[in-house]
Design a protein around this motif. Structure first.
Motif, PDB file in Angstrom:
ATOM      1  N   ILE A  64      55.950  47.017  42.056  1.00 35.94           N
ATOM      2  CA  ILE A  64      56.466  45.649  42.019  1.00 35.94           C
ATOM      3  C   ILE A  64      55.461  44.728  41.347  1.00 35.94           C
ATOM      4  CG2 ILE A  64      57.117  43.665  43.433  1.00 35.94           C
ATOM      5  CD1 ILE A  64      58.290  45.585  45.454  1.00 35.94           C
ATOM      6  N   CYS A  65      54.198  44.838  41.758  1.00 37.01           N
ATOM      7  CA  CYS A  65      53.178  43.969  41.177  1.00 37.01           C
ATOM      8  C   CYS A  65      51.803  44.525  41.503  1.00 37.01           C
ATOM      9  CB  CYS A  65      53.297  42.539  41.711  1.00 37.01           C
ATOM     10  SG  CYS A  65      52.914  42.382  43.478  1.00 37.01           S
ATOM     11  N   GLN A  66      50.813  44.061  40.780  1.00 38.88           N
ATOM     12  CA  GLN A  66      49.424  44.303  41.154  1.00 38.88           C
ATOM     13  C   GLN A  66      49.046  43.220  42.142  1.00 38.88           C
ATOM     14  OE1 GLN A  66      46.474  45.156  38.018  1.00 38.88           O
ATOM     15  NE2 GLN A  66      45.042  43.840  39.151  1.00 38.88           N
ATOM     16  N   LEU A  67      48.711  43.638  43.351  1.00 38.44           N
ATOM     17  CA  LEU A  67      48.547  42.692  44.454  1.00 38.44           C
ATOM     18  C   LEU A  67      47.193  41.992  44.423  1.00 38.44           C
ATOM     19  CD1 LEU A  67      50.297  41.821  46.880  1.00 38.44           C
ATOM     20  CD2 LEU A  67      49.148  43.581  48.229  1.00 38.44           C
ATOM     21  N   THR A  68      46.150  42.708  43.998  1.00 39.16           N
ATOM     22  CA  THR A  68      44.801  42.147  44.000  1.00 39.16           C
ATOM     23  C   THR A  68      44.218  42.190  42.592  1.00 39.16           C
ATOM     24  OG1 THR A  68      43.811  44.288  44.534  1.00 39.16           O
ATOM     25  CG2 THR A  68      44.429  42.865  46.387  1.00 39.16           C
ATOM     26  N   GLY A  69      43.095  41.497  42.410  1.00 39.73           N
ATOM     27  CA  GLY A  69      42.495  41.392  41.090  1.00 39.73           C
ATOM     28  C   GLY A  69      42.980  40.148  40.365  1.00 39.73           C
ATOM     29  N   GLU A  70      42.395  39.893  39.221  1.00 36.45           N
ATOM     30  CA  GLU A  70      42.698  38.668  38.475  1.00 36.45           C
ATOM     31  C   GLU A  70      43.800  38.866  37.450  1.00 36.45           C
ATOM     32  OE1 GLU A  70      41.747  34.519  37.999  1.00 36.45           O
ATOM     33  OE2 GLU A  70      41.256  36.040  39.508  1.00 36.45           O
ATOM     34  N   ILE A  71      43.748  40.008  36.731  1.00 32.95           N
ATOM     35  CA  ILE A  71      44.695  40.284  35.655  1.00 32.95           C
ATOM     36  C   ILE A  71      45.438  41.575  35.964  1.00 32.95           C
ATOM     37  CG2 ILE A  71      44.963  40.773  33.185  1.00 32.95           C
ATOM     38  CD1 ILE A  71      44.143  37.927  33.729  1.00 32.95           C
ATOM     39  N   ASP A  72      46.753  41.536  35.866  1.00 35.32           N
ATOM     40  CA  ASP A  72      47.552  42.753  35.957  1.00 35.32           C
ATOM     41  C   ASP A  72      47.281  43.560  34.700  1.00 35.32           C
ATOM     42  OD1 ASP A  72      49.762  44.610  35.539  1.00 35.32           O
ATOM     43  OD2 ASP A  72      50.737  43.606  37.221  1.00 35.32           O
ATOM     44  N   ARG A  73      46.570  44.669  34.843  1.00 39.52           N
ATOM     45  CA  ARG A  73      46.103  45.421  33.676  1.00 39.52           C
ATOM     46  C   ARG A  73      47.261  45.984  32.862  1.00 39.52           C
ATOM     47  NH1 ARG A  73      40.798  47.092  34.813  1.00 39.52           N
ATOM     48  NH2 ARG A  73      39.774  45.343  35.869  1.00 39.52           N
ATOM     49  N   GLU A  74      48.319  46.400  33.538  1.00 39.22           N
ATOM     50  CA  GLU A  74      49.456  46.978  32.820  1.00 39.22           C
ATOM     51  C   GLU A  74      50.200  45.914  32.023  1.00 39.22           C
ATOM     52  OE1 GLU A  74      53.559  49.501  33.799  1.00 39.22           O
ATOM     53  OE2 GLU A  74      52.611  48.278  35.352  1.00 39.22           O
TER      54      GLU A  74
ATOM     55  N   GLN B  38      49.138  42.786  31.380  1.00 38.44           N
ATOM     56  CA  GLN B  38      48.248  41.881  30.658  1.00 38.44           C
ATOM     57  C   GLN B  38      48.614  40.418  30.886  1.00 38.44           C
ATOM     58  OE1 GLN B  38      45.265  42.544  28.727  1.00 38.44           O
ATOM     59  NE2 GLN B  38      45.571  44.264  30.136  1.00 38.44           N
ATOM     60  N   GLN B  39      48.751  40.085  32.167  1.00 39.27           N
ATOM     61  CA  GLN B  39      49.017  38.708  32.551  1.00 39.27           C
ATOM     62  C   GLN B  39      48.379  38.455  33.913  1.00 39.27           C
ATOM     63  OE1 GLN B  39      53.308  38.829  32.471  1.00 39.27           O
ATOM     64  NE2 GLN B  39      53.447  39.243  34.664  1.00 39.27           N
ATOM     65  N   PRO B  40      48.126  37.203  34.257  1.00 43.73           N
ATOM     66  CA  PRO B  40      47.485  36.922  35.547  1.00 43.73           C
ATOM     67  C   PRO B  40      48.319  37.453  36.713  1.00 43.73           C
ATOM     68  CG  PRO B  40      47.427  34.988  34.137  1.00 43.73           C
ATOM     69  CD  PRO B  40      48.322  35.980  33.456  1.00 43.73           C
ATOM     70  N   THR B  41      47.644  37.977  37.718  1.00 41.39           N
ATOM     71  CA  THR B  41      48.348  38.396  38.925  1.00 41.39           C
ATOM     72  C   THR B  41      48.811  37.170  39.697  1.00 41.39           C
ATOM     73  OG1 THR B  41      46.324  38.429  40.245  1.00 41.39           O
ATOM     74  CG2 THR B  41      46.922  40.471  39.107  1.00 41.39           C
ATOM     75  N   LEU B  42      49.771  37.370  40.574  1.00 40.30           N
ATOM     76  CA  LEU B  42      50.246  36.262  41.403  1.00 40.30           C
ATOM     77  C   LEU B  42      49.110  35.682  42.230  1.00 40.30           C
ATOM     78  CD1 LEU B  42      52.531  34.568  42.740  1.00 40.30           C
ATOM     79  CD2 LEU B  42      52.793  36.453  44.382  1.00 40.30           C
ATOM     80  N   ASN B  43      48.223  36.561  42.730  1.00 41.56           N
ATOM     81  CA  ASN B  43      47.218  36.105  43.690  1.00 41.56           C
ATOM     82  C   ASN B  43      45.874  35.729  43.071  1.00 41.56           C
ATOM     83  OD1 ASN B  43      48.757  36.369  46.183  1.00 41.56           O
ATOM     84  ND2 ASN B  43      48.772  38.560  45.720  1.00 41.56           N
ATOM     85  N   GLN B  44      45.607  36.165  41.835  1.00 42.25           N
ATOM     86  CA  GLN B  44      44.362  35.809  41.143  1.00 42.25           C
ATOM     87  C   GLN B  44      43.180  35.783  42.122  1.00 42.25           C
ATOM     88  OE1 GLN B  44      46.427  32.305  38.998  1.00 42.25           O
ATOM     89  NE2 GLN B  44      44.930  33.040  37.504  1.00 42.25           N
ATOM     90  N   THR B  45      42.946  36.930  42.725  1.00 40.57           N
ATOM     91  CA  THR B  45      42.024  36.972  43.863  1.00 40.57           C
ATOM     92  C   THR B  45      40.560  36.768  43.480  1.00 40.57           C
ATOM     93  OG1 THR B  45      41.859  39.394  43.708  1.00 40.57           O
ATOM     94  CG2 THR B  45      43.576  38.490  45.138  1.00 40.57           C
ATOM     95  N   GLU B  46      40.200  36.996  42.207  1.00 42.31           N
ATOM     96  CA  GLU B  46      38.799  36.783  41.838  1.00 42.31           C
ATOM     97  C   GLU B  46      38.476  35.301  41.709  1.00 42.31           C
ATOM     98  OE1 GLU B  46      35.365  38.349  38.742  1.00 42.31           O
ATOM     99  OE2 GLU B  46      37.474  38.756  38.291  1.00 42.31           O
ATOM    100  N   SER B  47      39.292  34.556  40.987  1.00 43.67           N
ATOM    101  CA  SER B  47      38.991  33.136  40.791  1.00 43.67           C
ATOM    102  C   SER B  47      39.231  32.325  42.058  1.00 43.67           C
ATOM    103  CB  SER B  47      39.838  32.573  39.646  1.00 43.67           C
ATOM    104  OG  SER B  47      41.225  32.720  39.918  1.00 43.67           O
TER     105      SER B  47
END
Length: 602
Positions: free
Chosen positions: A249-259, A261-270
């Motif tokens: 469904i989505c990449q839950l953690t991290g800043e960028i969805d690597r697959e 190539q767009q910001p993740t919903l949670n942008q957990t790093e910033s």
């Protein structure tokens, strides 16, 4: 020849040479599928006079690597090889289906072929390795060939309807000599499903064969009522995975969805300082769903805990992390307990407004995750108190579930609420175990009770105060991370865990917490379900099909693990359920939200 004393072979058969210890012929053929079993048997018999193990180092088709019947031929060859005491290694050419070579065209191994191999692996997993070929008779040898294996502990038979692959057989019987009384299980080589079960006495007898079209298999297992046992053999698998339904469904953690190539919903790093993490076991507490993440790459190290108030995960789940005064994630700390690498939270639950979390600790080079402990938080994970050591043996990774005791007959208590604990011991080399503790006594370790098998001549569970008496729920010693939940739509317990054989995220179901548990099925396979080359990295040393790796990890494979069910989000009806779970991908080192569909067999 070899100073390390390995078994010696060559890539081409030299069985007559005294230094060669494994006969490894090559065999390519495009026989009629009606003859695949006997062709395999003849090939193996050809090399048996040398008295050495026979492993075909190359096996495949002649002419072309794929045709519409090649998957069926592969299945028949595989089962016949096992029952004739040989092994086939298929020479895989799966990138395309039109490779041509008159003498050695290899074999296309796609999802159908892999499914057949997986079914065979499940069937043979608990068969005694000391079995030998034995004569078994079938009532109509003009239609069906039969092969048998027998030892003092196991009996198995394989039947091929070589006369007709369209119409089911009827009225056939099997004459055999069972070495022991037990449970007879008729099994489909095509689907891996249990067709029928029945009690089988020891000795010579005649069994009715269920109708089948192409092939069918039988195994007889000891019917155990106490002690260590594989309860999965006693239950028909009534739930199956809907092929192709597992998706990210989505990449839950991290800043960028690597697959993507767009910001993740949670942008957990910033937002919280979390660059990467894994695991993510979840539970409800004070109206929120909490997620327990493992070793966290970020400004503070340690682990991390997040929560969500989202009601529907279909478009991803918005996370807030437990943070310190500076807004960065706050690693959980338990006084007196080391929480470094591989020392992580594995499961949690809520009771009387307090949060309880199981942690692993005492990681060393000698033992991954050496001990588990229980800790309590009175302030929503801002701080924790140590309560007690849980285990150094069979309950290191723990999946806890709260139950109403009256709804689960057979528990030590019939009233009030209890906490069921499914556990695993040695990391990724363990079977699964079960324990129980009354919820109102959860802070008293002496109240723990361990499932120790079934009472003699009964289906009632036996509970022990001694952890060494805990018995495996089934035989599958590959378990580390695991999760369990009651699925209200299937009305079954559902267990997920990662495993290397069969590869992927495995699942099992059961009517009772102690089983019998169904055979393992694969819920997510990294190749077949679009993990590799999409959101899981394939080492560039193998092939370049993605760029989702973490910096500097181009030649390190990703891998699937940590399948933690989010029970709160389960959907469905009485015939089908949609399950949601998190899964770690190793490279990139982050957590994705997954969805899969399971169905009740009609």
């Amino acid at each position: 020849i070899d100073p390390y004393r390995h078994l010696i072979s060559t890539s081409w058969q030299k069985p007559e040479h005294p230094a060669i210890e494994i006969t490894s012929p090559h065999w390519y053929q495009k026989e009629s599928e009606f003859e695949s079993d006997v062709a395999t048997a003849h090939q193996i018999e050809r090399w048996k006079p040398f008295g050495k193990p026979i492993i075909f180092g190359e096996q495949g088709n002649t002419g072309q690597n794929w045709d519409e019947r090649s998957a069926l031929r592969m299945r028949l060859r595989s089962w016949s090889a096992f029952f004739n005491e040989g092994v086939l290694i298929f020479w895989n050419t799966s990138g395309f289906k039109d490779y041509r070579n008159e003498s050695a065209a290899n074999l296309y191994i796609g999802p159908e072929e892999r499914g057949y191999v997986r079914a065979l692996q499940q069937f043979v997993r608990d068969i005694d390795p000391d079995v030998q070929k034995v004569t078994v008779a079938v009532s109509d040898q003009s239609r069906v060939r039969v092969y048998g294996l027998r030892s003092a502990k196991s009996f198995a038979a394989y039947l091929h309807n070589f006369s007709d692959h369209e119409k089911p057989t009827t009225g056939l019987s099997l004459i055999l000599d069972s070495p022991m009384s037990g449970v007879g299980i008729w099994y489909s080589p095509a689907t891996g499903q249990v067709i029928q079960q029945m009690p089988v006495p020891s000795g010579v007898q005649t069994l009715s064969i269920p109708p089948f079209v192409v092939d069918i298999a039988l195994k007889i297992q000891v019917s155990q009522t106490s002690g260590t046992q594989d309860l999965s053999a006693q239950q028909s698998t009534k739930v199956h995975y809907v092929p192709g339904s597992s998706r990210k469904i989505c990449q839950l953690t991290g800043e960028i969805d690597r697959e993507r190539q767009q910001p993740t919903l949670n942008q957990t790093e910033s937002r919280f300082g979390v660059r990467g993490t894994d695991l993510g076991s979840s539970f409800k507490h004070n109206g929120r769903v909490y997620f327990l993440f493992g070793d966290t790459i970020g400004r503070r190290g340690g682990d991390s805990i997040a929560f969500s108030e989202d009601a529907d995960p279909e478009d991803c789940v918005a996370l807030q992390f437990v943070t310190g005064p500076d807004g960065l994630y706050l690693p959980p700390r338990v006084p007196g307990i080391r929480l470094g690498a591989f020392e992580v939270p594995t499961g949690g639950f809520s009771h009387n407004g307090k949060m309880y979390v199981f942690f692993t600790t005492d990681h060393s080079e000698q033992k991954v995750m050496g001990r588990s402990i229980l800790a309590r938080s009175r302030d929503n994970a801002q701080s924790f108190e140590y309560l007690y050591d849980v285990s150094r043996d069979k309950f290191i990774n723990i999946a806890p579930v709260i139950v109403n005791n009256a709804e689960v007959p057979g528990l030590p208590d019939s009233q009030g609420q209890g906490l069921l604990l499914w556990g695993s011991g040695t990391y990724r080399k363990s079977d699964s175990y079960l324990a129980y503790i009354p919820l109102n006594a959860v802070e008293d370790r002496q109240a723990l009770r361990y499932f120790a098998g079934l009472e003699p001549n009964s289906v009632q569970p036996r509970w022990s105060t001694n952890e060494p008496e805990a018995v495996p729920l089934f035989a599958h010693p590959c378990i580390g991370e695991l999760s369990v939940a009651w699925n209200p739509f299937l009305r079954k317990w559902l267990m997920l865990y990662n495993c290397g054989n069969p590869r992927g995220i495995n699942f099992r179901v059961a009517d009772q917490p102690w089983g019998p548990w169904s055979s393992a099925q694969v819920l997510f396979h990294p190749w077949e379900d679009n993990g590799y080359c999409h959101f899981m990295h394939v080492s560039w040393a193998s092939r370049r099909c993605d760029s989702v790796h973490d910096p500097g990890r181009e030649n390190e494979w990703g891998g699937e693990y940590g399948p933690y069910l989010i029970a709160h989000y389960t959907k469905g009806d009485e015939m089908r359920t949609m399950i949601y779970y998190v899964m770690s991908t190793w490279n990139p080192y982050n957590v994705v939200l997954m969805k899969s569909v399971l169905e009740v067999e009609r």
